[in-house]
Motif scaffolding. Structure first.
Motif, mmCIF file in Angstrom:
data_model
loop_
_atom_site.group_PDB
_atom_site.id
_atom_site.type_symbol
_atom_site.label_atom_id
_atom_site.label_comp_id
_atom_site.label_asym_id
_atom_site.label_seq_id
_atom_site.Cartn_x
_atom_site.Cartn_y
_atom_site.Cartn_z
ATOM 1 N N GLU C 125 0.835 -1.200 0.000
ATOM 2 C CA GLU C 125 0.000 0.000 0.000
ATOM 3 C C GLU C 125 0.872 1.253 0.000
ATOM 4 O OE1 GLU C 125 -2.717 0.291 3.228
ATOM 5 O OE2 GLU C 125 -3.797 1.971 2.346
ATOM 6 N N TRP C 130 -1.612 0.050 -3.577
ATOM 7 C CA TRP C 130 -2.634 -1.010 -3.619
ATOM 8 C C TRP C 130 -2.229 -2.103 -2.661
ATOM 9 C CZ3 TRP C 130 -2.442 -6.194 -4.305
ATOM 10 C CH2 TRP C 130 -3.682 -6.840 -4.485
ATOM 11 N N SER C 132 -5.688 -0.468 -1.174
ATOM 12 C CA SER C 132 -5.919 0.672 -0.296
ATOM 13 C C SER C 132 -6.772 0.187 0.867
ATOM 14 C CB SER C 132 -6.606 1.799 -1.053
ATOM 15 O OG SER C 132 -7.810 1.333 -1.587
ATOM 16 N N ARG C 134 -7.451 -2.443 4.241
ATOM 17 C CA ARG C 134 -7.571 -3.897 4.261
ATOM 18 C C ARG C 134 -9.007 -4.287 4.533
ATOM 19 N NH1 ARG C 134 -3.214 -2.223 6.313
ATOM 20 N NH2 ARG C 134 -3.933 -2.126 8.451
ATOM 21 N N THR C 138 -8.210 -8.317 0.861
ATOM 22 C CA THR C 138 -6.975 -8.860 1.422
ATOM 23 C C THR C 138 -7.224 -10.233 2.070
ATOM 24 O OG1 THR C 138 -7.390 -7.486 3.349
ATOM 25 C CG2 THR C 138 -5.768 -6.688 1.781
#
Lengths: 311, 378, 279
Positions: C125, C130, C132, C134, C138
């Motif tokens: 991030e 990226w 952006s 969690r 993720t």
């Protein structure tokens, strides 16, 4: 010899070219590259980052650690976090305790799992698949909920204590929750299928005539077991033990639900360091140290997977 | 390397100016340091039923897989019908293969399996249907079209596999141990079916086998392979009667070897002194070998006469019967010579009798004509 | 012999009692009217009602199911490619590393995987912008990473027991490699893919530790919610939840087991008939 063929002089030395089978190579690269890239990015790279952060100093900022290279471009790596692990009694004890708890539980799994696997392998074929299904079934239900079940059983006013009190065997509840005993039970219970499955796979494939031949040559049943079956099932024992031991060392859910404040396990220490203290560099150092502890068993497991694949 | 010797015969491989249909030229295949096929050159002619014969690991299967296109030669070339197909992938070769395991697609019906190859060539559906029926009739499996492979017996599966290859009308059909998975009775029957079908469709067959009897009875010609090389190529008779090397002689059938030295020539026969026997043997040979040359005299067991009476033959040995085996059509003896050497002898049981002329521990004479033996100089 | 059979029989009985006793106790107490989980207060289904009225649990369950399904689909795709690469392509560069990365997630302690993935996401991030924040993405990526390894192992073992000459036969009959994969390999290994999908789905549904690390605000999966509940002590609506899960899993297993046995029987009968009526 013929003349109509477009054949070169047969005495001409053939060019020493290495050709590859062309028809596979094209798709092959793409097929391998996608999972390969995924694993490099999401499995291997993270370890490098953990290693990097374990060499940083904590900061109260976002992200909460110092960069590897300072603003002047100089390397700012420190081994302070590792020194801290080494000097603080708590971490050493937690590592040793994790190894002890995981090791004893692995042994318990083996003691319970081996006779079960052997019994399953000896069962009539029609029954075997059903038993196998029964071993696998708990694995498909939630791990968390299976650990939770033991909370209800082991508590001071839980199933076992109520039963014993009711029968008049004891007049004070036995403290079982929040002890090492509860952790042993929890790990053994949760990981038992992982021990049984590889053992069963090996034992089921053992030709029955080996033991019969040994008995024919004068071996008593227990001796035939000790000299034939047991040595031949060693690969299963190793595979099962590694499958139980390695994840158990880093276990978090079981010690935090069933264990007491002094049954320290490293998974829990890492969790607390990260979520409680928000000390990312120390948490990273704990993780790297745990990996170092486990690197030998993990390599053993890798080699076994490779051999299995070759067989 | 065709054995272009005789003239006048109509078989194509005996006419020196027939162009070969398949030419394998100096083909080498290495897997790392291991050389599986070591410089093989072969010419195979149209409509032959050619056998690659050898023990396990002799490179015969690797050679076959290179013809099919699953392996690529490390060196050398393969020409089929005048065009180089060394580097062509398997799906672009006019060559089909019948696998040892038959490799029938388990999720398709018999008809689906047989139609598979034509579908890949985008043959129109009505034609596929017609040709599938035709192919299944050829192998007598018409009523089984809708079955799945696991619903068939071993012999039926084998015929589906054959039909699946033949339907593509390949220029060359490769068969990897086609009869190995069948039991003995079925194998004999299938062997003749295979020959009939081959004559009917007129396709060139190359068969890999480790079974010498199968090779002898099936093929027009045989290539005996040993350690990645061709030991000898010839018709079954040539291979059996005139093996050129000790390996071939030993691999095909049973044979007795006597090592010795050439001492001279008497008319058509060479005289070979064999120290183990303490005598000289007479062997007819067209090849001139100088005296002193170390050679090996080879005699097949069935070419040796055995008798309790003295024999009037140029080569006579004396010994005692040590072993006797009754095989029904044959009797085989192992006779111990005075020097301790054992000799294998076999006789056809032509008389219907339980009486034996020669029995255990009899002292016997063994003898053979000078034309019955061979001289091997390699 | 007899004595040892007795021993094995009792070992099996004890083992299965050990495996199923706790699960059984969960189910029984889910029908307990009393809030005190271990004191029997009569039969009741009130905890099921409470469970379904708890929006936190329902939302978390839906989120988990969604993540599980997406994860399983990706894991099957990637795991199949990986299994294919290992069993069918012989040697290639970096093969050792590749097989190592496939085997390691099977035993890697979850805390390590969780921590390392979180640190990766944080670093990514800050470096490339990226992902952006969690959350669901993720968690899904983390789950795919470890469940694809399980799928790869299943696919690999199915592929290596598959007769390789089937694929060669298809090539030989004129099918191009990708077509061989679609019409021959894929249909034959389909059962393994279904098993792999279900396993990946279950693993994802079951994961607490990794999800806790890589999750962000607002993305709480079912295990995360359950954990925060049970860490405070036993709670009867969790028993009800466990009962529902056990019920669904048993049903699925019984049905698939029944299907398996039936097709096996039919197959055996076919083979018998083929042998009896051979020509």
């Amino acid at each position: 010899m013929t003349t109509a063929q477009p054949t070169p002089d047969p005495r001409r030395p053939f060019p020493k070219t290495r050709r590859k089978p062309r028809f596979w190579t094209r798709g092959k690269g793409a097929v391998t590259a996608v999972p390969y890239f995924w694993l490099l990015l999401f499995f291997l790279l993270p370890f490098a980052i953990v290693l990097k952060i374990s060499l940083a100093e904590p900061l109260i900022a976002q992200p909460p650690f110092t960069p590897l290279f300072g603003p002047d471009g100089a390397l700012q790596a420190t081994l302070d976090n590792y020194r801290f692990l080494w000097e603080d009694h708590l971490y050493i004890v937690a590592y040793l305790n994790s190894l002890k708890l995981a090791g004893v539980s692995t042994l318990l799994c083996l003691l319970i799992g081996y006779p079960m696997a052997y019994g399953m392998a000896k069962a009539p074929p029609a029954l075997r698949n059903i038993l196998l299904l029964l071993v696998i079934l708990p694995f498909w239900t939630s791990f968390l909920l299976r650990v939770y079940a033991w909370m209800g059983i082991l508590r001071n006013n839980g199933l076992i204590n109520n039963l014993l009190l009711g029968l008049g065997v004891i007049d004070q509840p036995i403290q079982m929750m929040n002890t090492d005993f509860a952790i042993y039970i929890g790990i053994t219970y949760s990981y038992l299928p992982f021990m049984i499955l590889p053992l069963y796979a090996v034992l089921e494939r053992l030709p029955g005539d080996l033991v019969e031949a040994a008995q024919d040559l004068g071996c008593r049943p227990w001796k035939a077991f000790a000299t034939i079956t047991l040595p031949l099932s060693v690969p299963g024992i190793i595979a099962g033990s590694l499958l139980v031991f390695i994840p158990a060392v880093g276990e978090f859910v079981i010690p935090s639900l069933l264990g007491g404040p002094d049954s320290l396990m490293i998974g829990r220490v890492l969790w607390d360091e990260f979520f409680g203290n928000r000390d990312w560099p120390v948490a990273s150092a704990v993780a790297i140290a745990l990996l170092l502890v486990l690197v030998v068993p993990i390599m053993m497991f890798q080699r076994m997977q490779l051999r299995r694949e070759g067989a | 390397m065709s054995q272009a010797t005789g003239g006048g015969s109509s078989t194509s491989w005996q006419q020196p100016d027939t162009p070969p249909f398949l030419r394998i030229e100096g083909v080498v295949k290495r897997f790392g340091d291991f050389v599986a096929v070591d410089g093989v050159s072969l010419d195979i002619y149209r409509k032959e039923l050619f056998c690659l014969l050898g023990g396990s690991g002799c490179g015969k299967t690797t050679l076959l897989r290179m013809l099919a296109g699953f392996e690529q030669p490390s060196e050398g070339h393969i020409y089929l019908d005048g065009s180089d197909m060394t580097d062509a992938p398997p799906y672009e070769r006019p060559v089909n293969m019948m696998f040892q395991s038959y490799a029938l697609f388990p999720h398709m019906t018999v008809a689906g399996n047989v139609a598979f190859g034509l579908k890949q060539d985008r043959v129109p559906a009505p034609e596929i249907k017609r040709r599938v029926t035709e192919a299944l009739d050829l192998v007598q499996l018409g009523p089984f079209a809708k079955r799945k492979p696991h619903q068939l017996s071993g012999g039926q599966r084998q015929r589906v596999a054959l039909a699946r290859c033949l339907i593509k009308r390949p220029k060359l059909l490769l068969l990897d141990e086609p009869l190995a998975a069948l039991d003995k009775k079925l194998r004999e029957q299938t062997q003749f079916e295979l020959m009939t079908i081959q004559e009917e469709v007129g396709i060139t067959f190359i068969v890999v086998t480790h079974d010498q009897e199968e090779a002898m009875s099936l093929s027009t010609r045989i290539a005996v392979m040993d350690r990645g090389q061709i030991a000898q190529v010839g018709t079954p008779t040539e291979i059996y009667e005139y093996p050129r090397t000790r390996f071939t002689a030993d691999f095909i059938g049973s044979i007795n070897f006597f090592d010795g030295k050439v001492t001279g020539r008497e008319g058509e026969a060479l005289t070979v002194d064999v120290p183990v026997l303490g005598i000289s043997l007479q062997v007819r040979s067209e090849i001139e070998l100088p005296p002193g040359r170390e050679v090996c005299v080879a005699v097949r067991p069935e070419k040796i006469s055995i008798s309790r009476e003295p024999l009037d033959l140029p080569n006579v040995l004396r010994g005692k019967v040590r072993d006797l085996g009754y095989l029904g059509n044959l009797s085989v003896y192992r006779v111990e010579l005075d020097g301790g050497r054992l000799v294998k002898v076999s006789t056809a049981n032509t008389l219907h009798s339980t009486e034996r002329e020669v029995d255990w521990d009899d002292m016997v004479y063994l003898g053979w004509r000078s034309s019955a033996a061979l001289v091997l100089s390699e | 012999m007899r004595r040892r059979n007795w021993f094995l029989f009792s070992a099996l009985c004890f083992g299965f009692a050990f495996l199923y006793g706790p699960i059984l106790s969960l189910i029984i107490y889910s029908f307990n009217a009393s809030r005190l989980v271990t004191v029997w207060g009569g039969f009741s289904t009130r905890w099921y009602g409470e469970l379904f009225r708890d929006p936190q649990i329902i939302d978390a369950a839906l989120l988990s199911l969604r993540i599980g399904a997406v994860n399983a689909t990706f894991a099957v795709a990637l795991g199949t490619l990986a299994g294919l690469a290992i069993t069918r392509f012989g040697r290639f560069r970096g093969r050792m590393l590749f097989t190592g990365m496939i085997a390691a997630p099977l035993v890697m302690p979850e805390v390590i995987t969780g921590l390392s993935l979180l640190l990766l996401f944080v670093t990514l991030e800050s470096v490339v912008g990226w992902p952006s924040g969690r959350g669901v993405t993720t968690i899904t990526i983390a789950h795919i990473t470890f469940s694809m390894a399980y799928v790869a192992v299943i696919v690999q073992s199915r592929l290596s027991s598959l007769d390789g000459s089937l694929e060669e036969a298809a090539l030989d009959l004129g099918a191009r490699p990708w077509k061989v994969f679609l019409v021959i390999t894929l249909p034959i290994i389909a059962p393994a893919l279904v098993a792999g999908w279900l396993l990946a789905f279950t693993l994802s549904l079951d994961d607490l530790v990794i999800a806790s690390f890589v999750s962000g605000p607002g993305a709480s999966t079912l295990p995360m919610v359950v954990f925060s509940k049970v860490r405070l002590g036993v709670s009867p609506d969790v028993n009800a939840l466990a009962t529902i899960i056990v019920l669904i899993v048993s049903l699925a297993v019984v049905v698939s087991g029944w299907l398996m046995i039936r097709s096996e029987r039919r197959r055996e009968r076919d083979v018998q008939e083929a042998l009896a009526g051979r020509s």
